[in-house]
Design a protein around this motif. Structure first.
Motif, mmCIF file in Angstrom:
data_model
loop_
_atom_site.group_PDB
_atom_site.id
_atom_site.type_symbol
_atom_site.label_atom_id
_atom_site.label_comp_id
_atom_site.label_asym_id
_atom_site.label_seq_id
_atom_site.Cartn_x
_atom_site.Cartn_y
_atom_site.Cartn_z
ATOM 1 N N THR A 172 0.838 -1.205 0.000
ATOM 2 C CA THR A 172 0.000 0.000 0.000
ATOM 3 C C THR A 172 0.866 1.246 0.000
ATOM 4 O OG1 THR A 172 -1.739 -1.153 1.237
ATOM 5 C CG2 THR A 172 -1.811 1.256 1.213
ATOM 6 N N PRO A 173 0.666 2.190 -0.920
ATOM 7 C CA PRO A 173 1.449 3.430 -0.905
ATOM 8 C C PRO A 173 1.239 4.204 0.400
ATOM 9 C CG PRO A 173 0.278 3.178 -2.987
ATOM 10 C CD PRO A 173 -0.257 2.128 -2.067
ATOM 11 N N VAL A 174 2.283 4.890 0.835
ATOM 12 C CA VAL A 174 2.215 5.643 2.085
ATOM 13 C C VAL A 174 1.090 6.677 2.025
ATOM 14 C CG1 VAL A 174 3.459 7.307 3.520
ATOM 15 C CG2 VAL A 174 4.636 5.268 2.664
ATOM 16 N N GLU A 175 0.906 7.298 0.876
ATOM 17 C CA GLU A 175 -0.120 8.343 0.760
ATOM 18 C C GLU A 175 -1.513 7.789 1.072
ATOM 19 O OE1 GLU A 175 2.127 7.586 -1.482
ATOM 20 O OE2 GLU A 175 3.480 9.309 -1.268
ATOM 21 N N ARG A 176 -1.765 6.549 0.677
ATOM 22 C CA ARG A 176 -3.073 5.953 0.963
ATOM 23 C C ARG A 176 -3.224 5.665 2.453
ATOM 24 N NH1 ARG A 176 -4.374 1.008 -2.800
ATOM 25 N NH2 ARG A 176 -6.155 0.993 -1.371
ATOM 26 N N LEU A 177 -2.145 5.260 3.101
ATOM 27 C CA LEU A 177 -2.217 5.024 4.548
ATOM 28 C C LEU A 177 -2.509 6.326 5.285
ATOM 29 C CD1 LEU A 177 0.761 2.562 5.198
ATOM 30 C CD2 LEU A 177 -1.656 2.021 4.874
ATOM 31 N N LEU A 178 -1.898 7.402 4.847
ATOM 32 C CA LEU A 178 -2.079 8.682 5.529
ATOM 33 C C LEU A 178 -3.459 9.278 5.260
ATOM 34 C CD1 LEU A 178 1.417 10.359 5.020
ATOM 35 C CD2 LEU A 178 0.604 8.881 6.869
ATOM 36 N N ALA A 179 -4.159 8.777 4.254
ATOM 37 C CA ALA A 179 -5.503 9.275 3.948
ATOM 38 C C ALA A 179 -6.584 8.520 4.700
ATOM 39 C CB ALA A 179 -5.754 9.188 2.441
ATOM 40 N N ARG A 180 -6.227 7.468 5.440
ATOM 41 C CA ARG A 180 -7.228 6.702 6.175
ATOM 42 C C ARG A 180 -7.774 7.519 7.351
ATOM 43 N NH1 ARG A 180 -4.533 0.619 6.798
ATOM 44 N NH2 ARG A 180 -4.804 -0.037 4.608
ATOM 45 N N PRO A 181 -8.997 7.216 7.781
ATOM 46 C CA PRO A 181 -9.521 7.866 9.003
ATOM 47 C C PRO A 181 -8.576 7.607 10.176
ATOM 48 C CG PRO A 181 -11.257 6.696 7.850
ATOM 49 C CD PRO A 181 -9.983 6.314 7.166
ATOM 50 N N GLU A 182 -8.445 8.599 11.029
ATOM 51 C CA GLU A 182 -7.463 8.503 12.115
ATOM 52 C C GLU A 182 -8.146 8.277 13.452
ATOM 53 O OE1 GLU A 182 -3.488 10.912 13.603
ATOM 54 O OE2 GLU A 182 -5.197 12.035 12.815
ATOM 55 N N THR A 183 -7.636 7.328 14.193
ATOM 56 C CA THR A 183 -8.039 7.081 15.572
ATOM 57 C C THR A 183 -6.794 6.605 16.305
ATOM 58 O OG1 THR A 183 -9.567 5.839 16.972
ATOM 59 C CG2 THR A 183 -8.736 4.712 15.011
ATOM 60 N N THR A 184 -6.943 6.004 17.473
ATOM 61 C CA THR A 184 -5.769 5.444 18.144
ATOM 62 C C THR A 184 -5.480 4.057 17.577
ATOM 63 O OG1 THR A 184 -6.986 4.349 19.920
ATOM 64 C CG2 THR A 184 -6.380 6.666 20.265
ATOM 65 N N ALA A 185 -4.254 3.611 17.767
ATOM 66 C CA ALA A 185 -3.884 2.275 17.297
ATOM 67 C C ALA A 185 -4.732 1.211 17.978
ATOM 68 C CB ALA A 185 -2.399 2.034 17.570
ATOM 69 N N ALA A 186 -4.991 1.382 19.289
ATOM 70 C CA ALA A 186 -5.792 0.397 20.021
ATOM 71 C C ALA A 186 -7.211 0.318 19.477
ATOM 72 C CB ALA A 186 -5.806 0.745 21.509
ATOM 73 N N GLU A 187 -7.811 1.464 19.151
ATOM 74 C CA GLU A 187 -9.181 1.479 18.640
ATOM 75 C C GLU A 187 -9.267 0.937 17.220
ATOM 76 O OE1 GLU A 187 -10.745 5.390 21.172
ATOM 77 O OE2 GLU A 187 -9.935 5.606 19.145
ATOM 78 N N ALA A 188 -8.180 1.042 16.455
ATOM 79 C CA ALA A 188 -8.204 0.594 15.066
ATOM 80 C C ALA A 188 -8.003 -0.909 14.923
ATOM 81 C CB ALA A 188 -7.139 1.335 14.264
ATOM 82 N N LEU A 189 -7.382 -1.561 15.913
ATOM 83 C CA LEU A 189 -7.049 -2.979 15.776
ATOM 84 C C LEU A 189 -8.262 -3.875 15.528
ATOM 85 C CD1 LEU A 189 -4.156 -3.539 18.356
ATOM 86 C CD2 LEU A 189 -4.038 -3.608 15.859
ATOM 87 N N PRO A 190 -9.369 -3.710 16.252
ATOM 88 C CA PRO A 190 -10.509 -4.609 16.000
ATOM 89 C C PRO A 190 -11.075 -4.509 14.589
ATOM 90 C CG PRO A 190 -10.744 -3.511 18.115
ATOM 91 C CD PRO A 190 -9.615 -2.828 17.408
ATOM 92 N N GLY A 191 -10.814 -3.420 13.901
ATOM 93 C CA GLY A 191 -11.350 -3.247 12.564
ATOM 94 C C GLY A 191 -10.484 -3.836 11.466
#
Length: 467
Positions: A172-191
């Motif tokens: 995945t290009p870095v630009e696409r990662l930076l465009a994802r919705p932002e939350t904490t790492a802990a909150e993002a893991l279940p998704g």
């Protein structure tokens, strides 16, 4: 009016990896640069202590061979990166389970490939002539081998899903990662579409180790970048200790560029004032210190929170049987976030015939930390540790800048024309972030100075001890 006389085109405050990297780019572009460092040695937090023949890092930061800033064309052509065994070892139910390894990767062969990739590919010829462009290490950590009963990775289907997720993340290009919705790492893991067992037993301890953040309060975007580097390369350490990286950058600078033992008390767009040597005139100033020191020189600069880290080093006559692996506790049943027989990874860190085990504890200092760590290590390695000798304990309360959301990974490095700032507090709170922010700051300085504006350097610089 007469043009002012300058002692250097650019004065850089701070000789950590960010300041040295920026100096490397500026001097390569023909810009005269002076680096002033308050300490007696370069490197900042990337310091290595020498004790009885051991080389002990004060902060156990994990690097990745996937970092483009560590390639030879970034000024680190002589740096040797010593890779850990592929993936990581997870301790669970009294057993070790390897996770995060590409199918077919075999111990020594793949380790040698990772070691030589950084220093050999730059000089290898390619079709059409000219040097080969350095590439990422060939052994990508994108999947997981078969597991045993009780492994923290779940079933074979779960492992296949994890491998597919890592493969996708690596591409995945870095630009696409930076465009994802932002939350904490802990909150993002279940998704992430993975079973809770895989998340809790593998991703949580892995991210805690990579981010130095036991609670995973870090921005999910920064966590994605860390996992992408893990999936794309190999975890590694510099041969000879963490100090090898800033030392290599320093050796690439013209003689007399770096001056240690010079404490800067104030800065402006055209000068810096020092406690020992008066004023240094220049065309631009780059503050490349830690966040707190930078805010003292640049009032109004935000100081982030920090993740404290304690690193403990033990020696023993007989090495535990984990080889050159990074060992994590899938059950998180003690203070150690990650540990390794680091002398197996980099033999230069211990005298011949001795073993060096380095362990990292995250969070505030723990009373009786050495005793607690020994008990945890005995369980992780499955050997008695009562007779191990402690050779170093280092606590750093401001080891890593926190990256809580919302986190701006590209904070401005140009404050005014002539005044700039860089460091891991302007990018990601990693070594890679420090190097990348230095690249951005040097680019901004070069653009502002302009190639058609030669500076008058007639006035000699005050005397300062060259490093």
């Amino acid at each position: 009016m007469l043009e002012p006389t300058y002692q250097a085109d650019v004065v850089i405050v701070g000789a950590g990896v960010a300041g040295l990297s920026a100096a490397r780019r500026l001097t390569s572009a023909g810009v005269t640069t002076m680096v002033l460092e308050a300490a007696q040695e370069v490197g900042g937090r990337m310091a290595t202590e020498k004790v009885d023949g051991f080389r002990l890092d004060r902060i156990g930061r994990l690097l990745s061979t996937a970092y483009p800033e560590l390639r030879p064309d970034g000024g680190l052509d002589g740096l040797v990166l010593r890779p850990f065994a592929p993936g990581v070892l997870l301790h669970s139910d009294g057993r070790h389970h390897r996770a995060g390894v590409q199918p077919g990767a075999r111990g020594a062969r793949s380790a040698r490939g990772a070691l030589y990739a950084v220093r050999a590919l730059a000089s290898a010829p390619r079709a059409g002539g000219g040097p080969r462009r350095p590439v990422a290490v060939p052994d990508r950590q994108v999947s997981v081998p078969r597991s045993r009963t009780g492994a923290p990775l779940g079933t074979a289907v779960d492992q296949a899903r994890l491998g597919a997720a890592f493969s996708k993340l690596a591409g995945t290009p870095v630009e696409r990662l930076l465009a994802r919705p932002e939350t904490t790492a802990a909150e993002a893991l279940p998704g992430r579409g993975l079973p809770a067992r895989t998340i809790d037993g593998f991703l949580r301890p892995l991210l805690a180790a990579l981010l130095c953040d036991p609670e995973l309060t870090t921005s999910s975007r920064c966590a994605d970048l860390a996992l992408r580097a893990f999936a794309s390369g190999r975890l590694c350490v510099p041969e000879g200790g963490a100090e090898a990286l800033p030392r290599r950058l320093e050796r690439g600078l013209p003689a007399g560029t770096v001056h240690t033992g010079v404490r800067v008390t104030s800065v402006s767009t055209t000068s810096v004032t020092t406690a020992e040597h008066g004023e240094f005139r220049c065309g631009a100033v780059l503050v490349a210190t830690g966040a707190r020191e930078a805010a003292e020189l640049l009032p109004g600069l935000r100081v982030p929170d920090f993740h404290p880290v304690t690193v403990l080093h033990h020696t023993t006559d007989e090495a535990p049987g984990t080889g050159a692996s990074l060992l994590l506790d899938a059950e998180r049943g003690g203070p150690v976030a990650h540990t390794a027989v680091v002398s197996r990874v980099d033999p230069s860190r211990a005298p011949a015939g001795r073993t060096l085990v380095s362990s990292t504890v995250l969070g505030p200092p723990v009373p009786g930390v050495d005793t607690a760590v020994r008990m945890h290590l005995a369980r992780l390695y499955g050997v008695p540790t009562g007779r191990w000798e402690t050779v170093g304990v280092y606590h750093s309360p401001e080891a890593v800048p926190a990256m809580r959301p919302p986190h701006d990974l590209r904070r401005p490095v140009r404050l005014l024309a002539g005044l700039y700032v860089c460091g891991d507090h302007r990018d990601t709170g990693t070594v890679q972030g420090a190097l990348h922010s230095a690249h951005r700051a040097a680019g901004a300085i070069l653009a502002d100075l302009g190639a058609d504006r030669p500076l008058d350097r007639a006035e000699p610089a005050p005397t300062a001890r060259a490093a």
